[in-house]
Design a protein around this motif. Structure first.
Motif, PDB file in Angstrom:
ATOM      1  N   SER A  17      37.576  26.429  17.550  1.00  0.00           N
ATOM      2  CA  SER A  17      37.667  25.094  18.143  1.00  0.00           C
ATOM      3  C   SER A  17      38.846  25.010  19.092  1.00  0.00           C
ATOM      4  O   SER A  17      39.841  25.734  18.942  1.00  0.00           O
ATOM      5  CB  SER A  17      37.842  24.039  17.044  1.00  0.00           C
ATOM      6  N   VAL A  64      25.855  21.275  24.759  1.00  0.00           N
ATOM      7  CA  VAL A  64      27.067  21.038  23.968  1.00  0.00           C
ATOM      8  C   VAL A  64      26.882  19.929  22.945  1.00  0.00           C
ATOM      9  O   VAL A  64      27.788  19.678  22.135  1.00  0.00           O
ATOM     10  CB  VAL A  64      28.273  20.697  24.872  1.00  0.00           C
ATOM     11  N   ASP A  66      26.260  17.824  19.805  1.00  0.00           N
ATOM     12  CA  ASP A  66      26.522  18.093  18.384  1.00  0.00           C
ATOM     13  C   ASP A  66      27.633  19.114  18.157  1.00  0.00           C
ATOM     14  O   ASP A  66      27.968  19.414  17.006  1.00  0.00           O
ATOM     15  CB  ASP A  66      25.258  18.579  17.658  1.00  0.00           C
ATOM     16  N   ARG A  67      28.214  19.659  19.227  1.00  0.00           N
ATOM     17  CA  ARG A  67      29.360  20.568  19.087  1.00  0.00           C
ATOM     18  C   ARG A  67      30.612  19.997  19.741  1.00  0.00           C
ATOM     19  O   ARG A  67      31.728  20.228  19.252  1.00  0.00           O
ATOM     20  CB  ARG A  67      29.044  21.929  19.723  1.00  0.00           C
ATOM     21  N   ASN A  84      33.970  22.243  19.210  1.00  0.00           N
ATOM     22  CA  ASN A  84      33.792  22.990  17.959  1.00  0.00           C
ATOM     23  C   ASN A  84      32.667  24.003  18.106  1.00  0.00           C
ATOM     24  O   ASN A  84      31.851  23.920  19.027  1.00  0.00           O
ATOM     25  CB  ASN A  84      33.472  22.028  16.820  1.00  0.00           C
ATOM     26  N   SER A  85      32.627  24.944  17.187  1.00  0.00           N
ATOM     27  CA  SER A  85      31.577  25.971  17.179  1.00  0.00           C
ATOM     28  C   SER A  85      31.418  26.609  18.556  1.00  0.00           C
ATOM     29  O   SER A  85      30.295  26.730  19.076  1.00  0.00           O
ATOM     30  CB  SER A  85      30.246  25.348  16.730  1.00  0.00           C
ATOM     31  N   ARG A  87      31.088  29.034  21.711  1.00  0.00           N
ATOM     32  CA  ARG A  87      30.270  30.215  21.968  1.00  0.00           C
ATOM     33  C   ARG A  87      30.785  30.922  23.219  1.00  0.00           C
ATOM     34  O   ARG A  87      31.398  30.274  24.080  1.00  0.00           O
ATOM     35  CB  ARG A  87      28.817  29.797  22.191  1.00  0.00           C
ATOM     36  N   ASP A  90      30.345  29.239  26.497  1.00  0.00           N
ATOM     37  CA  ASP A  90      31.173  28.084  26.829  1.00  0.00           C
ATOM     38  C   ASP A  90      32.366  28.481  27.698  1.00  0.00           C
ATOM     39  O   ASP A  90      33.116  27.610  28.168  1.00  0.00           O
ATOM     40  CB  ASP A  90      31.697  27.403  25.558  1.00  0.00           C
TER      41      ASP A  90
END
Length: 124
Positions: A17, A64, A66-67, A84-85, A87, A90
């Motif tokens: 994060s 993006v 929900d993250r 968050n989460s 990748r 990103d």
């Protein structure tokens, strides 16, 4: 015209994060929507998230949702992007931008002031 300065970027492992911040000065901060836009190497700028001046309306890119979470603190003249989460896809330079109106929008042409950007790198 508003001046925008981003901070909080860096290198993080996949699944980690980061929280980006954007401090505004100049034009009255509360009267316009804010957004985050990113640009990966060799790609065009891409909308990430936007928030209305009141904070009551938010928009997200499907990639993006929900993250990431966008928020703002008008008293501090700051907008945030909690990521968050994360990748590897990103990875990009993330830009903060001020909208032309109070309404949150996904259109890049609806933003009129841009920061210098902060680099986010996600390693696999």
């Amino acid at each position: 015209q508003v001046q925008l300065v981003e901070s909080g970027g860096g290198l993080v492992q996949a699944g980690g994060s980061l929280r980006l911040s954007c401090a505004a000065s100049g034009r009255t901060f509360r009267r316009y929507a804010m957004g985050w836009i990113r640009q990966a190497p060799g790609k065009e700028r891409e909308f990430v998230a936007a928030i209305s001046w009141s904070g009551g309306s938010t928009l997200y890119a499907d990639s993006v949702k929900d993250r990431f979470t966008i928020s703002r603190d008008n008293a501090k003249k700051t907008v945030y992007l909690q990521m968050n989460s994360l990748r590897p896809e990103d990875t990009a330079v993330y830009y903060c931008a001020a909208g032309r109106t109070e309404i949150a929008s996904m259109g890049l042409n609806d933003f009129e002031s841009w920061g210098q950007g902060t680099q986010v790198t996600v390693s696999s």
